[in-house]
Design an enzyme around this catalytic site. Structure first.
Site, PDB file in Angstrom:
ATOM      1  N   ASP A 139       0.768  -1.314   0.171  1.00  0.00           N
ATOM      2  CA  ASP A 139       0.071   0.011  -0.125  1.00  0.00           C
ATOM      3  C   ASP A 139       0.888   1.321   0.102  1.00  0.00           C
ATOM      4  OD1 ASP A 139      -2.186  -1.836   0.048  1.00  0.00           O
ATOM      5  OD2 ASP A 139      -2.357  -1.615   2.407  1.00  0.00           O
ATOM      6  N   GLY A 163       1.708   2.979  -2.620  1.00  0.00           N
ATOM      7  CA  GLY A 163       1.244   3.649  -3.813  1.00  0.00           C
ATOM      8  C   GLY A 163       1.749   3.264  -5.070  1.00  0.00           C
ATOM      9  N   LYS A 164       2.082   1.940  -5.078  1.00  0.00           N
ATOM     10  CA  LYS A 164       3.085   1.511  -6.441  1.00  0.00           C
ATOM     11  C   LYS A 164       1.979   1.689  -7.493  1.00  0.00           C
ATOM     12  CE  LYS A 164       2.548  -2.660  -4.199  1.00  0.00           C
ATOM     13  NZ  LYS A 164       2.375  -2.205  -3.064  1.00  0.00           N
ATOM     14  N   LYS A 219      -0.189   3.979  -8.431  1.00  0.00           N
ATOM     15  CA  LYS A 219      -0.051   5.055  -8.922  1.00  0.00           C
ATOM     16  C   LYS A 219       1.191   5.237  -9.717  1.00  0.00           C
ATOM     17  CE  LYS A 219       1.578   8.745  -6.719  1.00  0.00           C
ATOM     18  NZ  LYS A 219       1.668  10.004  -5.720  1.00  0.00           N
ATOM     19  N   ALA A 254      -3.785  -8.045  -3.575  1.00  0.00           N
ATOM     20  CA  ALA A 254      -3.509  -6.690  -3.738  1.00  0.00           C
ATOM     21  C   ALA A 254      -4.515  -5.795  -3.798  1.00  0.00           C
ATOM     22  CB  ALA A 254      -2.423  -6.548  -4.875  1.00  0.00           C
ATOM     23  N   GLY A 255      -4.335  -4.516  -3.688  1.00  0.00           N
ATOM     24  CA  GLY A 255      -5.092  -3.382  -3.997  1.00  0.00           C
ATOM     25  C   GLY A 255      -4.670  -1.977  -4.438  1.00  0.00           C
ATOM     26  N   HIS A 256      -4.486  -1.927  -5.800  1.00  0.00           N
ATOM     27  CA  HIS A 256      -3.865  -0.770  -6.465  1.00  0.00           C
ATOM     28  C   HIS A 256      -4.510   0.170  -6.817  1.00  0.00           C
ATOM     29  CE1 HIS A 256      -0.212  -3.840  -7.179  1.00  0.00           C
ATOM     30  NE2 HIS A 256      -0.550  -3.660  -5.923  1.00  0.00           N
ATOM     31  N   THR A 260      -5.648 -11.428   4.104  1.00  0.00           N
ATOM     32  CA  THR A 260      -6.669 -10.777   3.230  1.00  0.00           C
ATOM     33  C   THR A 260      -7.880 -11.744   3.215  1.00  0.00           C
ATOM     34  OG1 THR A 260      -5.781 -11.532   1.164  1.00  0.00           O
ATOM     35  CG2 THR A 260      -5.173  -9.188   2.090  1.00  0.00           C
ATOM     36  N   GLN A 268       2.069  -6.341  -2.992  1.00  0.00           N
ATOM     37  CA  GLN A 268       2.712  -6.231  -1.683  1.00  0.00           C
ATOM     38  C   GLN A 268       3.851  -5.513  -1.476  1.00  0.00           C
ATOM     39  OE1 GLN A 268       1.645  -9.795  -3.178  1.00  0.00           O
ATOM     40  NE2 GLN A 268      -0.310  -8.909  -2.508  1.00  0.00           N
ATOM     41  N   THR A 275      -8.135  -3.571  -0.102  1.00  0.00           N
ATOM     42  CA  THR A 275      -8.696  -4.770  -0.606  1.00  0.00           C
ATOM     43  C   THR A 275      -9.806  -5.140   0.478  1.00  0.00           C
ATOM     44  OG1 THR A 275      -6.712  -5.286  -1.912  1.00  0.00           O
ATOM     45  CG2 THR A 275      -8.081  -7.245  -0.807  1.00  0.00           C
ATOM     46  N   GLY A 278     -10.504  -3.272   3.311  1.00  0.00           N
ATOM     47  CA  GLY A 278     -11.268  -2.044   4.164  1.00  0.00           C
ATOM     48  C   GLY A 278     -10.903  -1.859   5.655  1.00  0.00           C
ATOM     49  N   ARG A 279     -10.070  -2.805   5.904  1.00  0.00           N
ATOM     50  CA  ARG A 279      -9.666  -2.713   7.252  1.00  0.00           C
ATOM     51  C   ARG A 279      -8.813  -1.551   7.763  1.00  0.00           C
ATOM     52  NH1 ARG A 279      -6.053  -8.040   7.828  1.00  0.00           N
ATOM     53  NH2 ARG A 279      -5.703  -7.752   5.661  1.00  0.00           N
ATOM     54  N   GLY A 295       5.773  12.005  -4.086  1.00  0.00           N
ATOM     55  CA  GLY A 295       4.273  11.757  -4.413  1.00  0.00           C
ATOM     56  C   GLY A 295       3.732  12.931  -3.431  1.00  0.00           C
TER      57      GLY A 295
HETATM   58  P1  GDP Z   1      -0.545   0.103  -3.437  1.00  0.00           P
HETATM   59  O1  GDP Z   1      -1.280  -0.991  -3.110  1.00  0.00           O
HETATM   60  O2  GDP Z   1       0.902   0.196  -3.193  1.00  0.00           O
HETATM   61  O3  GDP Z   1      -0.816   0.464  -5.196  1.00  0.00           O
HETATM   62  O4  GDP Z   1      -1.056   1.296  -2.741  1.00  0.00           O
HETATM   63  P2  GDP Z   1      -2.741   1.377  -2.197  1.00  0.00           P
HETATM   64  O5  GDP Z   1      -3.554   1.816  -3.531  1.00  0.00           O
HETATM   65  O6  GDP Z   1      -3.196   0.312  -1.738  1.00  0.00           O
HETATM   66  O7  GDP Z   1      -2.563   2.511  -1.496  1.00  0.00           O
HETATM   67  C1  GDP Z   1      -2.093   4.103  -1.648  1.00  0.00           C
HETATM   68  C2  GDP Z   1      -3.167   4.914  -1.369  1.00  0.00           C
HETATM   69  O8  GDP Z   1      -2.640   6.071  -1.125  1.00  0.00           O
HETATM   70  C3  GDP Z   1      -4.286   5.183  -2.431  1.00  0.00           C
HETATM   71  O9  GDP Z   1      -5.435   5.497  -1.771  1.00  0.00           O
HETATM   72  C4  GDP Z   1      -3.484   6.134  -3.256  1.00  0.00           C
HETATM   73  O10 GDP Z   1      -4.564   6.887  -3.973  1.00  0.00           O
HETATM   74  C5  GDP Z   1      -3.048   7.181  -2.234  1.00  0.00           C
HETATM   75  N1  GDP Z   1      -1.872   8.062  -2.756  1.00  0.00           N
HETATM   76  C6  GDP Z   1      -0.926   7.394  -3.370  1.00  0.00           C
HETATM   77  N2  GDP Z   1       0.010   8.525  -3.406  1.00  0.00           N
HETATM   78  C7  GDP Z   1      -0.103   9.332  -3.133  1.00  0.00           C
HETATM   79  C8  GDP Z   1       0.346  10.660  -2.478  1.00  0.00           C
HETATM   80  O11 GDP Z   1       1.219  10.893  -2.709  1.00  0.00           O
HETATM   81  N3  GDP Z   1      -0.589  11.409  -1.723  1.00  0.00           N
HETATM   82  C9  GDP Z   1      -1.756  11.330  -1.423  1.00  0.00           C
HETATM   83  N4  GDP Z   1      -2.480  12.075  -0.835  1.00  0.00           N
HETATM   84  N5  GDP Z   1      -2.245   9.962  -1.602  1.00  0.00           N
HETATM   85  C10 GDP Z   1      -1.702   9.177  -2.578  1.00  0.00           C
HETATM   86  P1  IMO Z   2      -0.695  -4.342  -2.039  1.00  0.00           P
HETATM   87  O1  IMO Z   2      -0.257  -4.850  -3.381  1.00  0.00           O
HETATM   88  C1  IMO Z   2      -0.893  -4.554   2.325  1.00  0.00           C
HETATM   89  C2  IMO Z   2      -0.820  -8.576   4.034  1.00  0.00           C
HETATM   90  C3  IMO Z   2      -1.878  -8.937   4.730  1.00  0.00           C
HETATM   91  C4  IMO Z   2      -1.304  -9.641   5.720  1.00  0.00           C
HETATM   92  C5  IMO Z   2      -0.173 -10.582   5.024  1.00  0.00           C
HETATM   93  C6  IMO Z   2      -0.600 -11.967   4.572  1.00  0.00           C
HETATM   94  O2  IMO Z   2      -2.006  -3.618  -2.270  1.00  0.00           O
HETATM   95  O3  IMO Z   2       0.241  -3.326  -1.306  1.00  0.00           O
HETATM   96  P2  IMO Z   2      -2.225 -12.777   2.411  1.00  0.00           P
HETATM   97  O4  IMO Z   2      -3.587 -12.470   2.165  1.00  0.00           O
HETATM   98  O5  IMO Z   2      -1.103 -12.178   1.347  1.00  0.00           O
HETATM   99  O6  IMO Z   2      -1.814 -14.282   2.910  1.00  0.00           O
HETATM  100  O7  IMO Z   2      -2.018 -11.755   3.768  1.00  0.00           O
HETATM  101  O8  IMO Z   2       0.172  -9.504   3.940  1.00  0.00           O
HETATM  102  N1  IMO Z   2      -0.912  -8.152   2.539  1.00  0.00           N
HETATM  103  C7  IMO Z   2      -0.964  -6.810   2.089  1.00  0.00           C
HETATM  104  N2  IMO Z   2      -0.913  -5.662   2.945  1.00  0.00           N
HETATM  105  N3  IMO Z   2      -1.085  -4.196   0.928  1.00  0.00           N
HETATM  106  C8  IMO Z   2      -1.043  -5.619   0.023  1.00  0.00           C
HETATM  107  O9  IMO Z   2      -1.026  -5.565  -1.227  1.00  0.00           O
HETATM  108  C9  IMO Z   2      -1.031  -6.819   0.800  1.00  0.00           C
HETATM  109  N4  IMO Z   2      -1.332  -8.201   0.276  1.00  0.00           N
HETATM  110  C10 IMO Z   2      -1.242  -8.921   1.570  1.00  0.00           C
HETATM  111  O10 IMO Z   2      -2.788  -7.701   5.049  1.00  0.00           O
HETATM  112  O11 IMO Z   2      -0.823  -8.924   6.574  1.00  0.00           O
HETATM  113 MG    MG Z   3      -2.751  -1.733  -1.893  1.00  0.00          MG
END
Ligand code: GDP
Ligand code: IMO
Ligand code: MG
Length: 403
Positions: free
Chosen positions: A13, A15-16, A18, A39-41, A125, A221, A295, A297-298, A390
């Site tokens: 999480d 911000g990959k 983005k 994952a949740g991107h 997850t 991750q 992914t 909502g936690r 960012g």
């Molecule tokens: P990922 O899994 O690494 O792609 O990251 P996530 O999407 O799970 O979480 C990153 C969150 O931060 C998302 O809600 C993005 O929209 C937000 N985000 C990413 N970069 C920035 C930043 O530079 N500033 C702000 N305010 N939000 C950002």
């Molecule tokens: P992105 O790509 C944040 C965490 C889970 C848990 C551990 C194992 O969005 O960055 P799993 O379901 O993979 O067996 O869970 O890894 N986890 C993540 N945390 N972002 C993710 O993906 C994650 N994918 C798994 O919360 O701690």
């Molecule tokens: Mg994510």
């Protein structure tokens, strides 16, 4: 820069999504190489928030070619939803036949195991990732390439009585798994969507590299969740650093390995988090940065940026450069924030308030002094350059520092 890898440098999480979205246009291929729908991107596409779980972020860039590699685990239900998004952008998707298929029983088992662990649960997850990878490494379980006809599906699930064994484990956990027949019918319903997209993605990626095309590998991750480098058992089941690309694709030379980190740290699920904030700061940051899982909502646990740990993650993940996201959030949330420089030792730096002004900054040299000191510290402790900052959630909210 033909071969570029983007990975998470913390616990996911960062911000990959983005960053990959910002780089997609200038690349020929976008390749997801690890994990699954855990994952949740999150992306901002034409002002709308889009969250992708499985397919590469390149699917929302028109006409882009996207690959899903062989050491991923694919939940067909998510796949079908995201293929519809890809179609809307006329982007191409190729799926490796060796990728694992996440079955409903995998998700059940994931939940059952977590329940059985009580207070020691990993906090997964519950997307079936661990159980599906277990099948993968024990050389059983469905792969996308088995989705040709119902007989092939049945034969694979019956091989070594593996499905039956899985069902017995589910029953041990007090769960009621779908029958073999139900699972065969369920899997067969995805044949039409999957079959036309099957391709040897390893060969495709290698040929693209050999032809001098630009290939971007999208990590899921983060290195601190890596199956080997992470802290057991609070890990995921795949390889989250650049080594994950090598293991799957045999590609070992990268022009850039970008580690994405936040200006602070977050973690979802259990496990050690040495720089975790106290409750009040944690809540302040969670609200300021909307730190809730994309992914599940936690609530994400929040902490200060831990520089020695970031250094270790760069080493473990093969990271050559860093992008630091959410710098706007940190500076706005705190008049004074902290950075961990050693075990339990923190440096305090001034915040920069006004995030609206901050978001409009476009030049690295115009960053507030607290941010400049922060990036100097990051570079000093990690021995990696900070190449991007960012300043907001959209793909254009990045200041690229080009020397
Ligand atoms: P990922 O899994 O690494 O792609 O990251 P996530 O999407 O799970 O979480 C990153 C969150 O931060 C998302 O809600 C993005 O929209 C937000 N985000 C990413 N970069 C920035 C930043 O530079 N500033 C702000 N305010 N939000 C950002
Ligand atoms: P992105 O790509 C944040 C965490 C889970 C848990 C551990 C194992 O969005 O960055 P799993 O379901 O993979 O067996 O869970 O890894 N986890 C993540 N945390 N972002 C993710 O993906 C994650 N994918 C798994 O919360 O701690
Ligand atoms: Mg994510």
């Amino acid at each position: 820069m033909p071969v570029h890898v983007v990975v998470g440098a913390q616990w996911g999480d960062e911000g990959k999504g983005k960053i990959v979205h910002a780089l997609a246009e200038e690349n020929d291929l976008i390749v997801r190489f690890n994990g699954g729908a855990n994952a949740g991107h999150t992306l901002m596409v034409e002002g709308e928030k889009v969250v992708l779980h499985l397919l590469p972020v390149g699917i929302v860039t028109r006409f882009k070619r996207n690959l899903v590699g062989p050491y991923t685990v694919c939940d067909p239900e998510v796949l079908v939803k995201e293929l519809a998004i890809a179609d809307a952008y006329k982007s191409e998707v190729f799926l490796d036949p060796r990728a694992g298929v996440v079955l409903p029983i995998h998700k059940l088992l994931d939940g059952g195991r977590e329940n059985a662990s009580g207070g020691g649960a990993i906090g997964t997850t519950k997307k079936g990732i661990g159980p599906c990878y277990e099948d993968y490494v024990s050389r059983r379980g469905l792969r996308l390439g088995n989705l040709t006809d119902a007989d092939a599906i049945r034969a694979e699930l019956a091989r070594g009585r593996s499905y039956e064994e899985r069902a017995a484990v589910a029953q041990f956990h007090g769960l009621a798994p779908p029958s073999l027949d139900e699972t065969v019918a369920w899997a067969a319903s995805f044949i039409k969507a999957v079959q036309p997209r099957l391709a040897d993605t390893v060969e495709m990626a290698r040929q693209a590299v050999a032809a001098g095309k630009r290939v971007l590998f999208e990590g899921a991750q983060g290195v601190n969740l890596d199956l080997v480098a992470g802290t057991r058992p609070y890990q995921t089941s795949s390889f989250c650093g650049a080594g994950g690309v090598s293991a799957s694709f045999g590609i070992t030379r990268f022009d850039r390995v970008t580690g994405v980190a936040k200006a602070y740290a977050t973690r979802v699920g259990g496990g050690p988090f040495p720089s975790e904030m106290g409750e009040a700061d944690d809540e302040t940051l969670r609200q300021a940065g909307s730190e809730f899982g994309a992914t599940t909502g936690r609530s994400r646990r929040c902490g200060w940026l831990d520089l020695p740990l970031l250094r270790a993650s760069c080493d473990a993940g093969g990271i050559t450069e860093l992008v630091i996201n959410k710098v706007d959030v940190l500076g706005k949330a705190f008049a004074e924030f902290q950075v961990c420089v050693r075990d339990g030792k923190y440096v305090k730096l001034p915040g920069w308030g006004d995030d609206v002004h901050f978001r409009n900054l476009r030049l690295y040299g115009h960053l507030p002094v607290g941010a400049q000191i922060l990036f100097d510290l990051i570079e000093k402790y990690t021995d990696r350059p900070v190449v991007g900052v960012g300043t907001g959630p959209a793909s254009h909210d990045i200041i690229w520092k080009r020397n």
